[in-house]
Design a protein around this motif. Structure first.
Motif, PDB file in Angstrom:
ATOM      1  N   ALA A   1      -8.097   0.299  -3.108  1.00 22.22           N
ATOM      2  CA  ALA A   1      -7.161   0.218  -1.989  1.00 22.22           C
ATOM      3  C   ALA A   1      -7.862   0.517  -0.670  1.00 22.22           C
ATOM      4  CB  ALA A   1      -6.002   1.184  -2.203  1.00 22.22           C
TER       5      ALA A   1
ATOM      6  N   ARG B   1      -1.687  -2.586 -10.372  1.00 23.35           N
ATOM      7  CA  ARG B   1      -1.968  -1.380  -9.589  1.00 23.35           C
ATOM      8  C   ARG B   1      -3.476  -1.256  -9.428  1.00 23.35           C
ATOM      9  NH1 ARG B   1       2.480   0.251 -12.763  1.00 23.35           N
ATOM     10  NH2 ARG B   1       4.189   1.163 -11.530  1.00 23.35           N
TER      11      ARG B   1
ATOM     12  N   GLN C   1      -7.374   4.038  -5.934  1.00 26.62           N
ATOM     13  CA  GLN C   1      -7.518   4.522  -4.561  1.00 26.62           C
ATOM     14  C   GLN C   1      -8.766   3.948  -3.903  1.00 26.62           C
ATOM     15  OE1 GLN C   1      -7.412   8.811  -4.754  1.00 26.62           O
ATOM     16  NE2 GLN C   1      -5.219   8.887  -5.191  1.00 26.62           N
TER      17      GLN C   1
ATOM     18  N   VAL D   1      -2.879   3.897  -2.556  1.00 28.13           N
ATOM     19  CA  VAL D   1      -3.169   2.984  -3.646  1.00 28.13           C
ATOM     20  C   VAL D   1      -2.523   1.642  -3.292  1.00 28.13           C
ATOM     21  CG1 VAL D   1      -3.316   4.784  -5.396  1.00 28.13           C
ATOM     22  CG2 VAL D   1      -1.114   3.675  -4.950  1.00 28.13           C
ATOM     23  N   PHE D   2      -2.898   0.610  -4.049  1.00 29.59           N
ATOM     24  CA  PHE D   2      -2.346  -0.727  -3.812  1.00 29.59           C
ATOM     25  C   PHE D   2      -1.597  -1.183  -5.051  1.00 29.59           C
ATOM     26  CE2 PHE D   2      -2.670  -5.312  -4.458  1.00 29.59           C
ATOM     27  CZ  PHE D   2      -2.107  -5.794  -3.285  1.00 29.59           C
ATOM     28  N   GLN D   3      -0.463  -1.835  -4.835  1.00 26.13           N
ATOM     29  CA  GLN D   3       0.237  -2.430  -5.966  1.00 26.13           C
ATOM     30  C   GLN D   3       0.840  -3.769  -5.566  1.00 26.13           C
ATOM     31  OE1 GLN D   3       2.811   0.928  -6.790  1.00 26.13           O
ATOM     32  NE2 GLN D   3       4.600  -0.136  -5.990  1.00 26.13           N
TER      33      GLN D   3
ATOM     34  N   PHE E   1       0.867  -1.175   0.000  1.00 24.54           N
ATOM     35  CA  PHE E   1       0.000   0.000   0.000  1.00 24.54           C
ATOM     36  C   PHE E   1       0.907   1.229   0.000  1.00 24.54           C
ATOM     37  CE2 PHE E   1      -2.699  -3.299   1.730  1.00 24.54           C
ATOM     38  CZ  PHE E   1      -3.903  -3.073   1.084  1.00 24.54           C
TER      39      PHE E   1
END
Length: 287
Positions: free
Chosen positions: A118, A112, A115, A66-68, A57
């Motif tokens: 995430a 990815r 937002q 955001v998450f990746q 995160f």
């Protein structure tokens, strides 16, 4: 995990039909760990996923997290992956919730998520759910790959992540580089609103030692003659430069251009359009 993958490849080589199933990458509960690191520009909260890579995160200054998914060994095909919040096996009273889709790509950052997604993942972790990414495997159309993020130890990591986020700057590089300073008709005086915008940009400019150029572009609407408008756009750019210099920014960082009415961003046929065109744009470049 190695046994499952090896069996899959052997079956493919032999031409044996495989049932629909998922190769799951998930760290054993007793081995789950979170790491939190960051500075005033960005905070990262990461969990290594055994055999796959890590789930991260990321929260940049001025933005929501955001998450990746970062892969050291990726078996997912490029394309749309499905995102879920799955309950752990011991939470039979909970149901999985679908979070939508995100794109799997080649490269070290496999996926990815937005937002919004995430935020849903973080909410799921807080309630004991396991965010899960699922996508078809490279080797087989009937096999899928699942990457599971564990909620074990999440609360402590979240507390540290929030502490890091509290030290972030109000804006990030991209946001400062989209700064637009507006002016009244026929004027080049900075309004209180314009000064507040520049004060916020100044916090970032002073913090980032890598900034090598501050580009200022002055513009006007089309009221009046072209020569007058070009001079007005020059005065506006100078007003922004002088204000930033008064706050301690070095003069040799600035480059300026004066365009007059040549590059409108809105119609000059309306008051609101002309207001948008009376502007100085600020761009940053790094060394």
């Amino acid at each position: 995990m190695e046994i499952v993958v090896r069996r899959m490849y052997c079956a493919l080589l032999l031409g044996v039909a495989l049932p629909v199933q998922a190769i799951t990458f998930q760290t054993r509960m007793e081995e789950v760990e979170w790491t939190v690191e960051g500075d005033q520009f960005e905070c990262r909260m990461a969990q290594p996923v055994s055999g796959y890579g890590q789930a991260v995160f990321v929260r940049r200054a001025g933005e929501r997290p955001v998450f990746q998914l970062e892969a050291t060994s990726n078996l997912m095909q490029p394309g749309q992956a499905q995102l879920f919040n799955d309950p752990p096996p011991w939470r039979h009273n909970l149901r999985a919730s679908v979070l939508g889709a995100a794109l799997v790509e080649n490269g070290p950052v496999t996926l990815r998520a937005s937002q919004q997604q995430a935020g849903q993942m973080l909410a799921g972790l807080a309630s004991g759910m396991h965010p899960t990414i699922q996508r078809a495997a490279w080797a087989s159309a009937v096999e899928s790959v699942r990457v599971v993020v564990s909620s074990v130890g999440y609360q402590q990591a979240w507390t540290e992540f929030q502490t890091c986020a509290g030290g972030l700057l109000p804006l990030n590089f991209d946001q400062v580089s989209r700064s637009v300073v507006s002016f009244a008709s026929g004027g080049s005086r900075l309004t209180d609103e314009a000064k507040a915008l520049l004060d916020t940009a100044l916090v970032y400019i002073k913090a980032d030692e890598d900034i090598g150029v501050i580009q200022l572009d002055g513009h006007s609407d089309n009221l009046g003659d072209r020569l007058t408008n070009r001079e007005l756009s020059r005065q506006r750019a100078l007003a922004v430069r002088d204000y930033l210099m008064e706050q301690g920014v070095e003069e040799d960082l600035f480059t300026m251009r004066f365009h007059g009415e040549s590059y409108p961003v809105a119609t000059n046929a309306s008051n609101s359009g002309r207001q948008q065109n009376r502007r100085v744009t600020l761009r940053l470049e790094k060394n």
